[in-house]
Design an enzyme around this catalytic site. Sequence first.
Site, PDB file in Angstrom:
ATOM      1  N   GLU A 184      -9.434   6.190   7.551  1.00 56.85           N
ATOM      2  CA  GLU A 184      -8.006   6.444   7.413  1.00 56.85           C
ATOM      3  C   GLU A 184      -7.636   7.753   6.703  1.00 56.85           C
ATOM      4  O   GLU A 184      -6.674   8.413   7.111  1.00 56.85           O
ATOM      5  CB  GLU A 184      -7.345   5.282   6.658  1.00 56.85           C
ATOM      6  CG  GLU A 184      -7.355   3.969   7.412  1.00 56.85           C
ATOM      7  CD  GLU A 184      -7.103   2.782   6.496  1.00 56.85           C
ATOM      8  OE1 GLU A 184      -7.942   2.529   5.607  1.00 56.85           O
ATOM      9  OE2 GLU A 184      -6.071   2.129   6.652  1.00 56.85           O
ATOM     10  N   ARG A 202       0.829  -1.209   0.000  1.00 59.46           N
ATOM     11  CA  ARG A 202       0.000   0.000   0.000  1.00 59.46           C
ATOM     12  C   ARG A 202       0.866   1.264   0.000  1.00 59.46           C
ATOM     13  O   ARG A 202       0.477   2.290  -0.551  1.00 59.46           O
ATOM     14  CB  ARG A 202      -0.980  -0.003   1.185  1.00 59.46           C
ATOM     15  CG  ARG A 202      -2.013   1.111   1.127  1.00 59.46           C
ATOM     16  CD  ARG A 202      -3.107   0.941   2.179  1.00 59.46           C
ATOM     17  NE  ARG A 202      -4.187   0.084   1.743  1.00 59.46           N
ATOM     18  CZ  ARG A 202      -5.317   0.513   1.143  1.00 59.46           C
ATOM     19  NH1 ARG A 202      -5.520   1.805   0.954  1.00 59.46           N
ATOM     20  NH2 ARG A 202      -6.238  -0.334   0.778  1.00 59.46           N
TER      21      ARG A 202
END
Lengths: 760, 160
Positions: free
Chosen positions: A715, A311
């Site tokens: 997030e 990621r």
Amino acid sequence: MSVAKPLPHDAARLHVTGQARYVDDIPLPANALHLAFGLSTIAYGKITHIDLSKVRAVPGVIAVLTADDFDHHVDVSPSPSPEPLLAEGTVHFVGQPIFLVVAESHLAARKAARLGQVEYEELPAILSLEDALAADSRFEDGPRVYAAGDAEAAIAGASNTLEGQIDVAGQEHFYLEGQAATALPQDDGGFIVYSSSQHPTEIQHKVAHALGLPMSDVRCEVRRMGGGFGGKESQGNHLAVACALAARLTGRACTMRYDRDDDMVVTGKRHDFQIKYRVGFADDGRISGLEFIQLCRAGWSMDLTLPVADRAMLHADNAYFLPDIRIESHRLRTNTQSNTAFRGFGGPQGMVGVERVMDHVAHELGMDPVEVRKRNFYAKVGKPPQSTPYGMPVEDFILHEMTERLEATSDYHARRAAVREWNADNRYLKKGIALTPVKFGISFTLTHLNQAGALVHVYQDGSIALNHGGTEMGQGLFQKVAQVAASRFGVDMSRVKITATDTGKVPNTSATAASSGSDLNGMAVKAACDTIRDRLASFVAERAQADPKSVVFKDGHVEVGGDRIPFDDVVTDAYMNRISLSATGFYKTPKIVWDRIKGEGRPFFYFAYGAAVTEVVIDTLTGENRILRADILHDCGASLNPAIDVGQIEGGYVQGAGWLTTEELVWDDKGRLLTHAPSTYKIPACSDRPDVFNVALWEGENSEETIYRSKAVGEPPLMLGISALMALSDAAAACGDKYPDLQSPATAEQVFNAVQRAGS
Amino acid sequence: MSSVSMTVNGKAVSSDVEGRTLLVDLLRGPLGLTGTHVGCDTSQCGACVVHVNGEAVKACTMFAVEADGAEVTTIEGMADGDDLHPIQEAFREHHGLQCGFCTPGMIMSAAALLKENPKPTEDEVRHYLEGNICRCTGYHNIVKAIMAASGQDVSAIAAE
């Protein structure tokens, strides 16, 4: 409709009265036992001798276990790579559990755990990223590389080039409620486990595996956590498995909670990175070619490092179209805590890399960094979409408009000019200002995790019980999903009973992670509600000789063929006529395809966007600094609950700013974590938040078909905090002509160093 | 073991405790008042704040025997039946909580602040709460809730 309303958190009343129960608050049977781990005191070595006689001699100690007491490997790993509950002959970091104490009180267990005599043959520990790289100590065979175009040729052909490096800090989660679990043995050999976990199915799975039971014999229940932030995605496995093993051994309920210092020493943190970059760019700030080398500290075991590091690569572009780019990622194994999920899951680290490049390029060209950023943005919606380095077209890019709006609402340009003037008049204090954008990919990159289930019951009095696979850690998921359920049935929120996450009700749940909680579970609950609603609609429509599609559920009533019947009456009637009033729901995210080895595909359903402007002041003599003002514009699509979403944004920004400024993890040269309590590890306090804090939601809806066109919010706002780091860089740059090369966390010491470099 | 007696939330209680038993362990254990939380074990996070003789105290840093004879108020003693204390109501209404773990301590600290300073400024609230850590909210709505509970206009404290 209940959705889109700024309703308070569902458990707010319980929280303000102290009635809300966390794991350690659940009443235990009178003979319950308490557990504690004895921990490794060295970073790497072989265990040559263990003497636990003093541990066993402590009054109240019932049993003391080591790995040798099990006839099989007891595993707590969330990855395919094994991770033992208790060290099996070798210890790999300071703080690794070696033995387990089972005692009649928490205090007795803790006291006894300190008395173990363990002798080691010490081996050379690998503590730094540099040492790990030199020793080729890593997970996977070699670095993973994602690339597009020809970065090397593009850099070679550019009129300007730069290279540099930034340390990207790790971060302790510091969930206020430490890790905790309780296991209750059942009469049939099964177990009920209460865990402070974001991933009840993982707890169920690991406990069942450790006990040699089918998963159906273990039920895990999670009503709430006192914060998670990713730190309870896998790190609760140890406690739950230990409790279950001890419960089986003793036949008594067992409970365990880490003391805070143990929690910080034992559990993994955000992966710290070192990011090297080489960039070629034109005189107008446009980047032509970019190379990143990301060194990522996995710690001693694999845990979730591979998807975290992936990621980070997938966010190395952030908001910028970079057709010629090469990203090389090293997942390095060190003798430190095994780093784990933390809000953003590698994305923030990758993003810091490219934001640093933008800052550096702007400094080199003497341009406003915002202009450099905008010049490199992806194409706006309506123009042919440009692709990410991993080949996903960016079709929903709204940052041009959002940045323009934020520049206006924050008065960015005038304030930047004012900061320049102020700095000219002030010798010792310098101000800085920065605007940074966020583009964050929404979906688990491990495609199969993008599924969710729900269970909805409507009782014969019209009350509704709601259950789904998501867990509540304070983010307001339960409230948002309950708002969805109330909206589907057209009833008041008071009719919807929220129940604890329970693997016995909804099986095979994914972790509540990757910001996906409301996207996945909201849709699954909608599906379950609609199944029941359709049955009710058919039932009333048939009696009224109306089209089922014409039936409306609204304001506590069901409207059919000109009649308006109370919802409760319809339900009672349906029950009397033998209509099923219970349903499951299921959802899987569409459109996503991802090959993580090739680095190609569409790993994300959509992107969430945001932008922040932060203004800071620094004391150039000491490096001390303050955030003066933050202005945020964030995209939640059509918000399910604006109050909850704004809360996520405020909290995310402060946590992100803390990560990059005050939150410093320090290990000594023996691998001992020195910052293992809030006395030495400084998370933001109440007086650290910006003096002026303006948060606004972007008014728009998700272009993809998500639940009521909302967007994930857990997030993405954390990365708004990157603007604080860049504002500090701007302030340090005011102290001379050189690039200040500010490292993170930008503690007073680092800011001071940056000031020195700028003026050197 | 020694015997301690005190008034907790208006009720007389007594219990046998060890000399080292912390007040928080007495409250959470024998008395079953689990609204007082243990966050850091070391008197820094503020999740365990209670009132002893009207003063805010971190219950993990005080021995139970030190509270012998005292009037103790915990979060469970703040509401009047079903009627929330104004600070409790303000935290609920103004979203001054997320995971809720710090909330009881925050409310008890806020109550102590408003007792000595009924109309604090935002700066005074922030300064006073430095001993109470929240990891979720970024503190914005906590400050707002306390300002609202003190009867001050919070419309200027940025939008919800």
